[in-house]
Structure formats: C-alpha cells, structure tokens
Design an enzyme around this catalytic site. Structure first.
Site, short mmCIF file in Angstrom:
data_model
loop_
_atom_site.label_atom_id
_atom_site.label_comp_id
_atom_site.label_asym_id
_atom_site.label_seq_id
_atom_site.Cartn_x
_atom_site.Cartn_y
_atom_site.Cartn_z
CD GLU A 68 -2.90 1.27 2.29
OE1 GLU A 68 -2.95 0.33 3.10
OE2 GLU A 68 -3.77 2.15 2.20
CB CYS A 125 -7.47 3.19 4.05
SG CYS A 125 -8.07 2.28 5.48
CG ASN A 158 -9.29 -2.09 2.46
OD1 ASN A 158 -8.62 -3.09 2.72
ND2 ASN A 158 -9.23 -0.98 3.18
CD GLU A 159 -9.65 -2.23 7.08
OE1 GLU A 159 -8.91 -3.16 7.42
OE2 GLU A 159 -9.62 -1.11 7.62
O1 AHR Z 1 -2.43 -1.60 6.57
C1 AHR Z 1 -2.79 -0.33 6.98
C2 AHR Z 1 -4.28 -0.09 6.92
O2 AHR Z 1 -4.92 -0.95 7.80
C3 AHR Z 1 -4.95 -0.38 5.61
O3 AHR Z 1 -4.92 0.69 4.75
C4 AHR Z 1 -6.35 -0.69 6.00
O4 AHR Z 1 -6.95 -1.59 5.10
C5 AHR Z 1 -6.23 -1.22 7.39
O5 AHR Z 1 -7.09 -0.57 8.25
#
Ligand code: AHR
Length: 651
Positions: free
Chosen positions: A41, A245, A375-376
């Site tokens: 990321e 995120c 994503n989550e």
């Molecule tokens: O890995 C860091 C963050 O943790 C990511 O962006 C998110 O998916 C999670 O909350």
C-alpha cells in the site's frame, strides 16, 4: 480452485504411527499454492519517496494544500538566483503539457548573472547519490524566448559541492522533453538537484525528473532496487495492491481510479494520498503488474466496492460514518472500469484496453487471476448494494477470475458477521479478513481456522500484524502461520501488513520493512515471513511433530510439517515463543527417501529485540546443517523459530 475441488484433493494418504504411546494418524492434505504473499500500500511513503525510484519530489508542481495544509506547487523547490542573476518565477496553469497535469513553472530570466537562474529540488529529505552511478535527468520545456538556451543541471552535495553535472540546450517551441545523463563522481547523502538557465530567456518548465539508471531490473520509470529486491526476497506468491484504505479513499473524490495511473507519466492524474501526502501515481497499475511479473507474484489488484472509506474525514472518531456510495447513475461507468481493468490485464491486443497495455510495452497478458472488491468496508446497505452489483457483473462476464470479497476490519464483530453473511448468500469464492492484534491474540488463536467450514468461502488474510516488530511479535505471527499452513485448504492466501515504511514518514506501525534514502532494515517479522514463504510446501502433513509433555494449553509452542512435491523436500517449522528450551519430536518413520542431513535456519534472541535501520542485523536467521537422526529430540531454543528442510534423496 474451488472449495469442492480442494475437498476432493485433501486426503491423499494416511499412515498410522505410534507416537507418545498414542496412535496418531498422519494425514496429507493439499494446501493452497498461493498461500504466502505480500500486500503493498502507498502508505508511509512506500511508493513516492520509497519503492518508486523517482528522486525528485513534486516533480510536476502538483502538490497543493489539499494534500497537506502547508504544501503548494513549489513545495520541495527553491527559486535559485546565484551569481547576481535576477528575473521572475511564477506557477502557471494557462498552457500546460496537458490538462491532467495543470501546474508548471514559468521562469523569466532577465539576467543570468555569473551562474544562471533556475530551480533547486531537495528530493525526499535530500537525494542520496552513489559515486560512479549514472542518473537519468529529464525535463519538459516550452521555450517562449527565441535564442537557444544553454542549460546546466547539477547534483550538489553539502555546502554546494558539485557531485555530477550535465548540460543541454533548448530551442524555441512548444513543450518538448529534454534529457541528460549525470554521472556522479562522488557520493552524497543529502544532495539537491539544481537546474539553471544560463542566458536571458523565458521558459516554462514541468515534469522535472531524476532516476538512477540502476533501478530494479534496469527498468525505466522503475523501482528502487534494494527495496524491490527485499520484496522479491520474500518470493511472494501474490502481491495485493494498491491498498488498503488508499483504495476506497477519503471521500468519493479520493477513491483510487486505476485508469488515472496508466499511460505516459506526465499524463497521469495525480491525487491526494489518504495518508496525508501526495500520489504522483508514477508507480501506477502498469508498473504494479510489471513488478508482479518480475518477482513471480500473481497480481491481486483491489478495487473499491463503489463506496468510500468509512473513516473518511477522520470519522473513525465518531464511529466511522464517512462511508459514501457512488450514485446509481455513476455505478455503470464504475463497473465498466472494473471490467476494463480485467481487459487491460488479460485482454488481447486487439481489445481497447489490451491495446493500451501493448502500447505501454507489454502485449502479453499479465495473467490476472484474482481481483479484490472492497477493503474492510463497513457492512451497510449502501456497501452491500454496490458490492453485489459489481460482484454479479464480474462473476458473470469473467468466470475465470476469482473474486475476493471483504468482511470488515477485525477478526470478529458486526462487520465480520455481516460480511460473512453476505459472502454465504453470494457464495463469494474468497473473503478478505484483517487483524491487527496483540501477540497473545496470535498465540491463543492458533485454532481459529480449524473450525472454519470447507463448504464456505475460502479466506484471504489480507492484513495481519501483531502490533510490534520485536522478536516476540514475530514469533507470535510465526506460531499463527503454522496454523495457516495447517488450514491451507481453507486459508488460500495471507499477507502481513503493511509492507514498507520510510522511517521518517511512518503513518502506521508496525511495518515489515523500514527504510531511509540510503538503506533498509528488514524486521524480524520480515524474516519470519521469508522463512515461511521460501519454505512453502504444497501439502500439509499432520501429526509429525509433537512437543515433550504435549500440553495442548501451552500456546507458546506450535509446529507444522509441509512437503514440497516438486522437490520431495520435507519442511518443519517449530516455534517456541516461551522462555525455556523445549524438546520437539519429529516422527520421520512415515517418510522414505529423505537425506540423512537437513538445513536448519533459526531465528532467536531476546524477545524484546528488534532490527532497526541503524542495527539491521540484530536478529537474522542462523543457518547450519544438522543430522536428521537428532530430530527425534530437537531442542527448540527459547524464543525461537526453527525451520528445518530435509531434502529428498531424489532431489
Ligand atoms: O495496513 C494499513 C491499513 O490498515 C490499511 O490501509 C487498511 O486496510 C487497514 O485498516
């Protein structure tokens, strides 16, 4: 492979053996070939100022207060008037290279003085220069004055010492790219790039770039070699990108749009990074796919599920109410973007998006097999409606692609339950679970997947970490990873998170690899990941290793046995996260054709020790050869992970 196929392949052999006075059955089951991978990321300057090898910060003058309150188009730049030069400088937008890249600098040199007038860039906390290394410099210039302009570009170290320079000359005319190669004749840690016009002139400047020639595999617009090599050293079976995120974004306008990140870099659409900086998107989807190919990892792009991050605007403080959904009017175009991504990766060169891939230099398919949707995300009606729309279209049009859904940010709780409910309803092939928990959680949840049902979605543990980089953190993750192997028919993939962090710009801790401009420090957690991923088998054999006393309540002990059928090698991982050495017994009686010696790799030390950029080698695996005869009574050191690989005689 579907769950059913997995189930059919599970029991390949059974051997009954006597161990510890009990009859124990050794069962062999197939485990996922894609078990251990990485998650990248652009967080903590992982891309810009990190893996992306560009050395110029804010190369196209697109920084703004929207990225960070005190940033503007001249952040990281200085107006340079040396030797009594004078003139004016302004940031303009009226005649840009293209509308995606609106800002540029207008330099009007009234008098070039003794040295010239121009701009200086300080890079990301300075530019690190290696002696003897060649650097590719480039700049776009639109020259408004008539006479040719001699230009000088220099790398200057402390006190202005010139470490390397090059000259070129520009002509009157519209935007044109000029290039030069600078050879550094000395090293510098915090150099600056200085670009000077040497005569009276009027020039528009944009996209000022400097790359080392020695990028990873020498690619243009490439990656920082040492960081890329460290990732490659994990031999990841897949790479998830570009977030996190970052994907669903800080509000709908900040959602990551892959189409903005391909094509010539000066035409890409840049944007604010949710982690409070700027994305040049020079490392875009083409580069991600190419990197995956270079390191033999299956690409796993993640797209937003049509909703923004629930924590948009910092609303995590008030319960994460920042999730917004694209309008139903916008959804068809968004879903088409997802289909186009698949075509960009896999489509023939005759297709619209396959042709763009070919134009970038890659006519061959990128062999995309996986795509993550969401994503989550908070499991709201807004999310569910949009997820289903995207899911149904992708599933119907691309049955060859395995879709990965999402079940919230935690290992349990409302979003987890609702996420699984939706996955059950839709029979989503794989769901993405995340957990950032204490080491004790990882140790005491070793049985988590033992009770998951094979008839349900498989699991991708897309993000996990034990909130620290000490040895005990890494060992708790190692213990948990033995359970991932044991359940490698249910857990299809797993990746530690986050992967990279610039030590001066960490937005998140812990990370797997810390770096500065000069060097990097693989954490102890990195070595755990590496010991597992480079020793990943394709089948799991149960009941081979037992511990003296065999106290099932002792969560500090864990072990696994896998076989790599390509080589015939048998691999043991033995974790002792406790303070006392403990005897582990390996029952080798069911194996034939094994060598009588084995390679032992041990990671051990003080449980509180960790590797840092200043002491990167504090805990690294120690490698030795041992006799397999001793494995019937192997003393696992206190606070250790031991990986034992016994080669097959036929290998
Ligand atoms: O890995 C860091 C963050 O943790 C990511 O962006 C998110 O998916 C999670 O909350």
């Amino acid at each position: 492979m579907t769950n059913l196929k997995y189930a059919a392949a599970i029991v390949l052999a059974c051997v009954c053996l006597r161990a510890n006075t009990q009859i124990k059955t050794q069962q062999i089951k197939r485990i996922s070939p894609d078990l251990f991978g990485v998650f990248f990321e652009d967080l903590s300057y992982a891309a810009d100022g990190g893996l992306y090898a560009e050395l110029i910060q804010n190369r196209s003058f697109e920084y703004s207060p929207g990225d960070r309150k005190d940033w503007n188009p001249l952040t990281a730049w200085e107006y340079t008037t040396q030797g009594f030069a004078y003139g004016t400088i302004s940031v303009e937008t009226t005649h840009p290279i293209n509308s995606n890249n609106p800002h540029y600098v207008m330099l009007t040199v009234e008098d070039a003085g003794q040295e010239g007038m121009g701009l200086t860039n300080s890079g990301y906390d300075g530019i690190t220069i290696k002696a003897g290394e060649k650097y590719n410099f480039s700049v776009y210039i639109r020259q408004l004055s008539v006479a040719p302009v001699p230009m000088l570009v220099q790398l200057r170290g402390k006190k202005g010492v010139v470490c390397g320079s090059a000259t070129f000359s520009t002509q009157v005319g519209d935007w044109k790219k000029y290039t030069a190669v600078i050879t550094a004749d000395q090293a510098a840690d915090s150099a600056k790039l200085v670009l000077l016009a040497k005569t009276k002139c009027k020039l528009a400047l944009d996209e000022i770039s400097l790359f080392p020639q020695s990028t990873f595999k020498g690619e243009t617009n490439g990656l920082r070699a040492d960081l890329a090599q460290a990732i490659a050293g994990l031999q990841p079976k897949f790479m998830r990108f570009p977030g996190g995120c970052l994907v669903h974004g800080d509000g709908l306008g900040n959602m990551y749009r892959w189409k903005n990140t391909i094509g010539p870099v000066e035409q890409r659409i840049q944007q604010r990074n949710i982690w409070n900086y700027h994305q040049s998107v020079g490392l875009g989807f083409y580069e991600y796919f190419r990197f995956c190919e270079d390191i033999g990892a299956k690409p796993l792009p993640v797209v937003a599920a049509g909703v923004s991050c629930q924590n948009s605007g910092g609303t995590w403080r008030i319960g994460g109410t920042g999730q917004k959904g694209l309008t139903m009017t916008d959804m068809p175009e968004y879903i088409q973007d997802v289909l186009d991504l698949i075509e960009y990766a896999n489509g023939p060169v005759t297709s619209k998006w396959g042709a763009k891939r070919a134009a970038a230099g890659h006519p061959e398919s990128f062999h995309l097999q996986y795509i993550g949707i969401g994503n989550e995300d908070k499991q709201t009606d807004t999310f569910r409606e949009r997820f289903k729309m995207i899911y149904n279209v992708v599933k119907t049009k691309h049955p060859e692609i395995t879709i990965i859904g999402t079940v919230g940010p935690s290992p349990s709780g409302e979003d987890y339950d609702l996420g699984w409910k939706l996955a059950d309803q839709l029979a989503v092939p794989v769901v993405d679970e995340h957990f950032y928990e204490k080491p004790e959680w990882f140790l005491s949840n070793n049985a988590r997947y033992d009770t998951y049902r094979k008839s349900k979605s498989q699991v991708y543990i897309g993000e996990y970490a034990s909130r620290g980089n000490t040895l005990i953190n890494a060992l708790s993750e190692a213990a948990f990873m033995t359970s991932i192997e044991r359940n490698g028919d249910i857990v299809r993939m797993a990746s530690y998170a986050p992967l990279l962090a610039n030590q001066s710009h960490t937005s998140w801790n812990p990370n797997l690899i810390y770096f500065n401009n000069k060097t990097l420090a693989p954490t102890v957690n990195y070595y755990v990941q590496q010991l597992f991923s480079t020793n990943q088998g394709d089948s799991y054999i149960s009941n081979v290793i037992s511990f003296a006393g065999d106290n099932p309540k002792d969560s500090t002990l864990a072990a696994s046995c896998v076989k790599d059928s390509k080589t015939g090698d048998i691999i043991f991982k033995i974790v002792n996260a406790g303070a006392q050495p403990t005897i582990a017994r390996a029952d080798l009686s069911g194996f034939t054709s094994l060598n009588s010696n084995a390679t032992l790799k041990v990671l051990k030390g003080n449980p509180k020790d960790k590797n840092t950029v200043n002491d990167a080698g504090k805990i690294v695996p120690a490698i030795s050869q041992i006799s397999t005869a001793g494995l019937t009574s192997y003393s696992a050191p206190a606070y250790s992970l031991s990986v034992i690989r016994i080669k097959s005689k036929t290998n």
